[in-house]
Design an enzyme around this catalytic site. Structure first.
Site, PDB file in Angstrom:
ATOM      1  N   LYS A   5       0.840  -1.211   0.000  1.00 22.28           N
ATOM      2  CA  LYS A   5       0.000   0.000   0.000  1.00 22.28           C
ATOM      3  C   LYS A   5       0.871   1.255   0.000  1.00 22.28           C
ATOM      4  CE  LYS A   5      -3.667  -2.440   2.449  1.00 22.28           C
ATOM      5  NZ  LYS A   5      -4.270  -2.763   3.748  1.00 22.28           N
ATOM      6  N   GLN A  57      -3.701  -1.377  10.051  1.00 20.22           N
ATOM      7  CA  GLN A  57      -3.718  -2.702   9.423  1.00 20.22           C
ATOM      8  C   GLN A  57      -4.288  -3.744  10.392  1.00 20.22           C
ATOM      9  OE1 GLN A  57      -2.860  -3.381   6.137  1.00 20.22           O
ATOM     10  NE2 GLN A  57      -3.638  -5.421   6.562  1.00 20.22           N
ATOM     11  N   ASP A  64     -10.251   3.492   5.139  1.00 24.76           N
ATOM     12  CA  ASP A  64     -10.688   2.096   4.987  1.00 24.76           C
ATOM     13  C   ASP A  64     -12.211   1.986   5.026  1.00 24.76           C
ATOM     14  OD1 ASP A  64      -8.708   0.237   4.448  1.00 24.76           O
ATOM     15  OD2 ASP A  64      -8.047   0.104   6.534  1.00 24.76           O
TER      16      ASP A  64
END
Ligand code: NDP
Length: 298
Positions: free
Chosen positions: A62, A106, A129
């Site tokens: 990412k 994460q 997200d």
């Protein structure tokens, strides 16, 4: 799917890598224009707690993509014995940092933490997200800001194949908060008739075999075969399963169904590249919001 011939792909394969590449080209141009106008690049904070090897690889991918896109990435590698309260303090500092537009924590987090508490600590306007309850609620009422990256990518894949979902029967198998539920909400918002299935669904095969659009995300290698699929359906395979020999496969037995479907996403190179592309797009949106280039949503 005309481009498939050049790449030696079966004509029914939906090439996620190519669609993601095209999409990212346009996002990169928008980021360049936004950065010039706002006089600063978008900033993405990645927070990795512990040293889970797969998580490290995901975060690195990412960050690499962010750098390629002109997004400045700020990485926070944190020891896995950090307390939940201290992690929330890290997030709170990032919420208050004007250089940071998006925050990505994460998953999975270490066992001693409640992931929900941590995700709720992220400013909903930096929640690239799309996992914060406020963003989940916005999606449900049809007024989203940040849509979770995987289902958002799946919608782009479906639309990118020229499929209009309006009025179609879409079946989603899997009801996680990161894939299945937001996927069902997105399809509903685009006027599909949606059936959401899970482990307790009875006669799964009867339902999936009626789907014009089938999205599967259960995490079981090659679970879906010919009997589950309506001829001419669009099949999106979100599953990522690592086999004993190290190969990665999806939830669908692709070889068994490729000739009867209208289109199917492969694993790898299907949904995966689109997921990361959508993270870049969500970071672009966050930058536009924080720099005043986009009005704050109601
Ligand atoms: P979860 O484990 O959170 O959810 C799995 C879902 O599948 C659950 O809702 C479960 O039902 C349902 N399920 C499991 N077995 C069956 C079955 N036999 N029949 C019907 N439903 C079943 O997984 P995620 O949503 O996080 O991920 C799903 C898959 O997608 C994984 O392989 C994951 O690696 C992959 N993934 C891929 C991404 C990408 O970018 N390509 C991103 C995110 C995930 P119940 O709720 O009843 O338990």
């Amino acid at each position: 799917m005309k481009k498939n011939e050049q790449k030696n792909l079966h004509p029914n394969v939906i090439n996620g890598r190519a669609l993601a590449h095209d999409f990212l080209e346009s996002v990169k141009k928008e980021i360049e224009a936004q950065s010039a106008e706002a006089k600063r690049a978008p900033g993405l904070a990645t927070v990795l707690v512990g040293d889970h090897p797969a998580s490290r690889i995901y975060v690195e991918a990412k960050r690499r993509k962010a750098e390629e896109m002109g997004i400045e990435s700020f990485h926070y590698a944190i020891e896995d014995n950090i307390s939940e309260a201290d992690l929330v303090r890290v997030i709170s500092d990032l919420n208050n940092d004007p250089e940071i537009d998006g925050i990505l924590v994460q998953m999975p987090l270490p066992q001693h933490m409640n992931a929900r508490h941590v995700l709720c600590a992220i400013d909903p306007l930096k929640d690239v997200d799309g996992f914060h309850p406020e963003n989940a609620g916005r999606l449900l009422i049809g007024n989203p800001i940040f849509i979770p990256c995987t289902p958002k990518g799946v919608m782009h894949l479906i639309n990118g194949c020229g499929i209009d979902v309006q009025g179609k029967h879409a079946v989603v198998v899997g009801r996680s908060t990161i894939v299945g539920k937001p996927m069902a909400a997105l399809l509903t918002n685009e006027d599909a008739t949606v059936t959401l299935c899970h482990q307790y669904t009875q006669d799964l095969e009867k339902i999936t075999s009626q789907a014009d659009i089938l999205v599967v995300a259960i995490g079981q290698a090659n679970f879906f075969g010919k009997k589950h699929i309506k001829p001419g359906a669009i099949v999106v395979d979100v599953g990522i399963n690592r086999l004993a020999d190290g190969t990665v496969t999806g939830d669908v037995n692709t070889n068994a169904v490729i000739d009867i479907v209208k289109g199917i996403t492969p694993v790898p190179n299907g949904v995966g590249p689109m997921t990361i592309a959508m993270l870049m797009d969500n970071t672009r949106i966050a930058h536009a919001l924080h720099t005043g280039l986009m009005g704050m949503p109601s």
